[in-house]
Design a protein around this motif. Structure first.
Motif, PDB file in Angstrom:
ATOM      1  N   THR A 172       0.864  -1.389   0.254  1.00 41.57           N
ATOM      2  CA  THR A 172       0.480  -0.060   0.056  1.00 41.57           C
ATOM      3  C   THR A 172       0.562   1.140   0.101  1.00 41.57           C
ATOM      4  O   THR A 172       2.404   1.267   0.405  1.00 41.57           O
ATOM      5  N   ARG A 173       0.424   2.127  -0.234  1.00 37.84           N
ATOM      6  CA  ARG A 173       0.760   4.086  -0.722  1.00 37.84           C
ATOM      7  C   ARG A 173       1.178   4.238   0.828  1.00 37.84           C
ATOM      8  O   ARG A 173       2.435   4.330   1.012  1.00 37.84           O
ATOM      9  N   GLU A 174       0.319   3.775   1.966  1.00 41.68           N
ATOM     10  CA  GLU A 174       1.033   4.530   3.952  1.00 41.68           C
ATOM     11  C   GLU A 174       1.964   3.222   3.554  1.00 41.68           C
ATOM     12  O   GLU A 174       2.821   3.742   4.145  1.00 41.68           O
ATOM     13  N   GLU A 175       2.393   1.488   3.670  1.00 41.89           N
ATOM     14  CA  GLU A 175       2.959   1.322   3.787  1.00 41.89           C
ATOM     15  C   GLU A 175       4.363   1.351   2.983  1.00 41.89           C
ATOM     16  O   GLU A 175       5.757   1.264   3.781  1.00 41.89           O
ATOM     17  N   PHE A 176       4.107   1.983   1.876  1.00 38.81           N
ATOM     18  CA  PHE A 176       5.847   2.822   1.341  1.00 38.81           C
ATOM     19  C   PHE A 176       5.946   3.816   2.045  1.00 38.81           C
ATOM     20  O   PHE A 176       7.230   3.928   2.201  1.00 38.81           O
ATOM     21  N   GLU A 177       5.457   4.691   2.077  1.00 38.23           N
ATOM     22  CA  GLU A 177       5.554   6.153   2.651  1.00 38.23           C
ATOM     23  C   GLU A 177       6.384   5.931   4.615  1.00 38.23           C
ATOM     24  O   GLU A 177       7.663   6.150   4.380  1.00 38.23           O
ATOM     25  N   THR A 178       5.585   5.119   5.187  1.00 37.26           N
ATOM     26  CA  THR A 178       6.322   4.435   6.455  1.00 37.26           C
ATOM     27  C   THR A 178       8.197   3.846   6.114  1.00 37.26           C
ATOM     28  O   THR A 178       8.855   4.143   6.719  1.00 37.26           O
ATOM     29  N   ARG A 179       7.842   2.427   5.540  1.00 37.44           N
ATOM     30  CA  ARG A 179       9.130   1.932   5.075  1.00 37.44           C
ATOM     31  C   ARG A 179      10.184   3.302   4.680  1.00 37.44           C
ATOM     32  O   ARG A 179      11.087   3.306   5.123  1.00 37.44           O
ATOM     33  N   ALA A 180      10.414   4.573   3.827  1.00 34.86           N
ATOM     34  CA  ALA A 180      10.707   5.407   3.291  1.00 34.86           C
ATOM     35  C   ALA A 180      11.278   6.198   4.221  1.00 34.86           C
ATOM     36  O   ALA A 180      12.561   6.309   4.485  1.00 34.86           O
ATOM     37  N   SER A 181      10.679   6.375   5.470  1.00 32.00           N
ATOM     38  CA  SER A 181      10.773   7.363   6.325  1.00 32.00           C
ATOM     39  C   SER A 181      11.695   6.616   7.762  1.00 32.00           C
ATOM     40  O   SER A 181      12.468   7.320   7.966  1.00 32.00           O
ATOM     41  N   LEU A 182      11.402   5.415   8.036  1.00 33.28           N
ATOM     42  CA  LEU A 182      12.260   4.660   7.661  1.00 33.28           C
ATOM     43  C   LEU A 182      13.550   4.278   7.745  1.00 33.28           C
ATOM     44  O   LEU A 182      15.039   3.976   8.121  1.00 33.28           O
ATOM     45  N   TYR A 183      13.625   4.277   6.040  1.00 33.21           N
ATOM     46  CA  TYR A 183      14.896   4.152   5.841  1.00 33.21           C
ATOM     47  C   TYR A 183      15.609   5.735   6.017  1.00 33.21           C
ATOM     48  O   TYR A 183      16.608   5.455   6.029  1.00 33.21           O
ATOM     49  N   GLY A 184      14.884   6.820   5.537  1.00 34.32           N
ATOM     50  CA  GLY A 184      15.372   8.282   5.686  1.00 34.32           C
ATOM     51  C   GLY A 184      16.542   7.771   6.739  1.00 34.32           C
ATOM     52  O   GLY A 184      16.895   8.425   7.426  1.00 34.32           O
ATOM     53  N   MET A 185      15.344   7.482   7.573  1.00 32.95           N
ATOM     54  CA  MET A 185      15.739   7.011   9.694  1.00 32.95           C
ATOM     55  C   MET A 185      16.423   6.834   9.326  1.00 32.95           C
ATOM     56  O   MET A 185      17.818   7.090  10.665  1.00 32.95           O
ATOM     57  N   ALA A 186      17.477   5.434   9.215  1.00 34.36           N
ATOM     58  CA  ALA A 186      18.243   4.585   9.114  1.00 34.36           C
ATOM     59  C   ALA A 186      19.814   5.549   8.168  1.00 34.36           C
ATOM     60  O   ALA A 186      20.692   5.884   9.240  1.00 34.36           O
ATOM     61  N   ASN A 187      19.365   6.494   7.560  1.00 36.86           N
ATOM     62  CA  ASN A 187      20.426   7.552   6.570  1.00 36.86           C
ATOM     63  C   ASN A 187      20.754   7.738   7.960  1.00 36.86           C
ATOM     64  O   ASN A 187      21.763   8.356   8.326  1.00 36.86           O
ATOM     65  N   GLU A 188      20.206   8.755   8.605  1.00 37.05           N
ATOM     66  CA  GLU A 188      20.339   9.605   9.660  1.00 37.05           C
ATOM     67  C   GLU A 188      21.133   9.432  10.997  1.00 37.05           C
ATOM     68  O   GLU A 188      22.087  10.307  11.376  1.00 37.05           O
ATOM     69  N   LEU A 189      20.590   7.926  11.118  1.00 38.73           N
ATOM     70  CA  LEU A 189      21.023   6.865  12.281  1.00 38.73           C
ATOM     71  C   LEU A 189      22.820   7.016  12.016  1.00 38.73           C
ATOM     72  O   LEU A 189      23.972   6.904  12.573  1.00 38.73           O
ATOM     73  N   GLU A 190      23.279   6.777  10.433  1.00 37.99           N
ATOM     74  CA  GLU A 190      24.119   6.176  10.266  1.00 37.99           C
ATOM     75  C   GLU A 190      24.977   7.261  10.184  1.00 37.99           C
ATOM     76  O   GLU A 190      26.476   7.488  10.812  1.00 37.99           O
ATOM     77  N   ARG A 191      24.726   8.811  10.223  1.00 41.36           N
ATOM     78  CA  ARG A 191      25.115   9.951  10.298  1.00 41.36           C
ATOM     79  C   ARG A 191      25.844  10.415  11.560  1.00 41.36           C
ATOM     80  O   ARG A 191      27.158  10.362  11.984  1.00 41.36           O
ATOM     81  N   PHE A 192      24.374  10.008  12.208  1.00 44.03           N
ATOM     82  CA  PHE A 192      24.889   9.915  14.234  1.00 44.03           C
ATOM     83  C   PHE A 192      25.676   9.168  14.557  1.00 44.03           C
ATOM     84  O   PHE A 192      26.937   9.844  15.605  1.00 44.03           O
ATOM     85  N   ILE A 193      25.886   7.655  14.328  1.00 43.39           N
ATOM     86  CA  ILE A 193      26.860   7.723  14.519  1.00 43.39           C
ATOM     87  C   ILE A 193      28.306   7.493  13.825  1.00 43.39           C
ATOM     88  O   ILE A 193      29.648   7.722  14.638  1.00 43.39           O
ATOM     89  N   LEU A 194      28.556   7.916  13.026  1.00 41.21           N
ATOM     90  CA  LEU A 194      29.692   8.508  12.855  1.00 41.21           C
ATOM     91  C   LEU A 194      30.268   9.656  13.158  1.00 41.21           C
ATOM     92  O   LEU A 194      31.799   9.864  13.450  1.00 41.21           O
ATOM     93  N   THR A 195      29.735  10.093  13.868  1.00 44.98           N
ATOM     94  CA  THR A 195      30.334  11.611  14.917  1.00 44.98           C
ATOM     95  C   THR A 195      30.676  11.351  16.777  1.00 44.98           C
ATOM     96  O   THR A 195      31.644  11.662  16.858  1.00 44.98           O
ATOM     97  N   LEU A 196      30.261  10.305  16.585  1.00 44.80           N
ATOM     98  CA  LEU A 196      30.696   9.096  17.791  1.00 44.80           C
ATOM     99  C   LEU A 196      32.371   9.539  17.577  1.00 44.80           C
ATOM    100  O   LEU A 196      33.193   8.678  18.266  1.00 44.80           O
TER     101      LEU A 196
END
Length: 309
Positions: free
Chosen positions: A284-308
């Motif tokens: 569904t479109r809703e599931e697609f948007e949610t998973r896209a947000s989670l994918y972006g969240m994982a990208n930001e988490l990776e950036r956060f971890i690199l600052t450590l």
């Protein structure tokens, strides 16, 4: 009423300047205190720059006003052409901060009405005492270690709370958090920046203070957390992927400030990403948007971890 350390230094410096000039029998001895007052600054570097500007401007002021008054007579209206020459000169010499100080000396020249070697010596002595004692009292700056440690604890507590609240939302699908810690974090980081600048300017080595480096890292982390916020808010359903990232965030909140380099967390995040890649495509479109947000969240988490690192 609280008396700050800078206020105390100003009072002591001005008193010592006036007393020294008076004991030496200088004319206009009280002006030494004015010169000291104008040079008391918040940091050693600011103080040194202020002293240099005022010294240069005072010398220029004596030369310009003395020449004008000796050639044209001691008339008050001569201050018009004097300032028309003095101010552009100070701008060109980058000592505009010393115009007020040089004005004090020029008034002495006008009131005395005679530019002699002994009078010039008197004025140079006033300048040396006023500026010299301001430098002496400003060489000592109070330590900021207690303020630094307090700020560090509050900044890190706020980052931990933000990570924890993001984890709760991803795991439970809802949260009562009002985001107050994110707003407070901005204020604390601004205070940290000011302290970092102060510590750097008190060190004549030219190197940035360690606390300023600390501030820059925390600022990058705060910016990443701000980017995460709208991504998390778009996750409006409980998904296995969201729960996994939530558990990861919860554990990260416990150890983010103690892990060396974040290597283990980088590997764990990679395994979560690999798990996401193996899932079937969203239906569904809703599931697609949610998973896209989670994918972006994982990208930001990776950036956060690199600052450590």
């Amino acid at each position: 009423m609280r008396i700050g350390f800078r206020t105390l230094k100003t009072a002591v410096g001005v008193s010592l300047s006036v007393l020294t000039a008076q004991q030496l029998g200088l004319l206009n001895f009280a002006s030494a205190g004015i010169l000291t007052l104008l040079c008391i600054q918040k940091t050693r570097r600011q103080s040194f720059n202020a002293i240099w500007e005022r010294l240069l401007a005072c010398v220029v002021g004596i030369a310009v006003s003395g020449l004008a008054f000796e050639l044209a007579g001691y008339y008050a209206l001569l201050f018009v052409p004097i300032y028309l020459v003095l101010i552009p000169l100070c701008v060109g010499l980058r000592c505009t901060g010393g115009i007020a100080s040089s004005s004090v000396i020029m008034m002495h020249v006008y009131v005395h009405g005679d530019l002699t070697l002994s009078f010039i010596g008197n004025e140079l002595a006033l300048i040396a005492i006023g500026l010299g004692l301001s430098l002496v009292v400003n060489l000592y700056m109070p330590g900021i270690e207690r303020q630094v440690m307090s700020l560090r604890r509050r900044i890190e507590a706020n980052i931990e709370r933000i990570l924890r609240e993001l984890a709760i939302y991803l795991k439970d699908g809802s949260s009562l958090w009002d985001g107050r810690e994110l707003l407070e974090l901005d204020k604390l980081l601004e205070q940290a920046r000011a302290l970092g600048v102060q510590a750097t300017e008190n060190d004549f080595s030219g190197r940035r203070s360690l606390f300023y480096t600390y501030y820059e890292r925390r600022r990058r982390q705060a910016d990443i957390l701000k980017t995460m916020m709208p991504l998390v808010s778009q996750v409006d359903a409980k998904l296995e992927q969201g729960r996994r990232i939530g558990e990861f965030l919860d554990d990260l909140a416990d150890h983010w400030n103690t892990i060396p380099g974040g290597r283990d967390y980088h590997e764990r995040l990679r395994s979560i990403r690999d798990y996401h890649k193996e899932l079937p495509l969203p239906e569904t479109r809703e599931e697609f948007e949610t998973r896209a947000s989670l994918y972006g969240m994982a990208n930001e988490l990776e950036r956060f971890i690199l600052t450590l690192a």
